[in-house]
Design an enzyme around this catalytic site. Structure first.
Site, short mmCIF file in Angstrom:
data_model
loop_
_atom_site.label_atom_id
_atom_site.label_comp_id
_atom_site.label_asym_id
_atom_site.label_seq_id
_atom_site.Cartn_x
_atom_site.Cartn_y
_atom_site.Cartn_z
N LEU A 99 0.79 -1.15 -0.09
CA LEU A 99 0.12 0.05 0.17
C LEU A 99 0.96 1.34 0.06
O LEU A 99 1.72 1.37 0.98
CB LEU A 99 -0.88 -0.01 1.32
CG LEU A 99 -2.04 0.61 1.39
CD1 LEU A 99 -2.94 0.49 0.30
CD2 LEU A 99 -2.82 0.67 2.69
N ASP A 100 0.83 1.92 -1.24
CA ASP A 100 1.89 2.93 -1.25
C ASP A 100 1.96 4.05 0.01
O ASP A 100 0.96 4.09 0.75
CB ASP A 100 1.83 3.73 -2.52
CG ASP A 100 0.46 4.59 -2.69
OD1 ASP A 100 0.66 5.79 -2.18
OD2 ASP A 100 -0.44 4.09 -3.18
N LYS A 101 3.16 4.62 0.09
CA LYS A 101 3.31 5.59 1.10
C LYS A 101 2.30 6.62 1.39
O LYS A 101 1.99 6.99 2.49
CB LYS A 101 4.89 6.15 1.05
CG LYS A 101 5.23 6.91 2.31
CD LYS A 101 6.67 7.50 1.97
CE LYS A 101 7.35 8.14 3.16
NZ LYS A 101 8.62 8.76 2.92
#
Length: 234
Positions: A99-101
């Site tokens: 889950l991207d930053k």
């Protein structure tokens, strides 16, 4: 699973150490000297200096985390804000998928490498659900285009379910996980994502989990999850 990840999950060598062992020709897969980037499949025999890796003896761990923005889904401890240090679990675990930053919400963590391929492979069609805020009103044309498939990364995304939640918010259910998929889909249609939250992975939801908190999966939801994975893999 890539060999460096496979061996790092044993807890004996880090990925960096594994890469050095590969370069030195000290790792073999099924009797053949391992090359960089090699893949390991279930049933393969992996040896380091001619010796098998010690078997994982720890109890299986399955966690659900409500990830805040700013945390990076990596096991690399040298990365500031990595998810492993954030959770600070007393046993070795890793995130299932990413889950991207800049995104927030549900992510699963475990020490069971067997379930990773089952959960990550798009061929099984496992659902992931998101709530997304964008920078201008969601139109019927936008919803139709998103649902039908959008050209990104050289492919057309799989058809998906999507619903308008409010003027600039929609809910979307995907069965694939391309890199930054929702953000890229929106960008291709002239929208910019302002907030992205994952609220469900298969039967696991964020219900009752505050931002930054994690919990062990309940017995019933874990058995449901594992049963679905086994059924899909048949």
């Amino acid at each position: 699973m890539r060999i460096n990840k496979y061996i790092s999950l044993s807890g004996v060598y880090s990925r960096r150490e594994t890469n050095r062992l590969i370069a030195a020709g000290r790792i073999s897969i099924n009797g053949l000297v391992c090359e960089e980037g090699a893949e390991v499949e279930l049933g393969d025999t992996v040896l380091v200096d001619g010796q098998a890796l010690p078997e994982e003896r720890s109890e299986p761990v399955y966690l659900a985390l409500n990830k805040p923005v700013g945390i990076t889904c990596t096991a690399a401890r040298e990365v500031q804000g990595n998810i492993i240090d954030f959770v600070n679990y007393p046993a070795r675990i890793f995130a299932v998928g990413r889950l991207d930053k800049a995104s927030e919400g549900l992510i699963l963590l475990t020490n069971n490498g067997d379930i990773v391929n089952k959960m990550m492979s798009s061929e099984y069609g496992h659902e992931k659900e998101y709530i997304v805020d964008v920078d201008h009103p969601v139109t019927d044309e936008f919803l139709q285009a998103m649902a039908s498939g959008v050209g990104i990364l050289g492919v057309i995304t799989k058809p998906c379910r999507i619903y308008r939640e409010s003027e600039c918010r929609f809910r979307i259910i995907l069965t694939q996980g391309l890199n930054l998929q929702i953000r890229r889909m929106c960008k291709a249609l002239g929208y910019r994502v302002l907030k992205l939250e994952r609220i469900r992975i298969m039967n696991i939801t964020l219900d009752g989990l505050e931002r930054g908190q994690w919990r062990h999966l309940a017995d019933e939801e874990l058995q449901n999850l594992l049963a679905r994975l086994d059924e899909a893999a048949k």
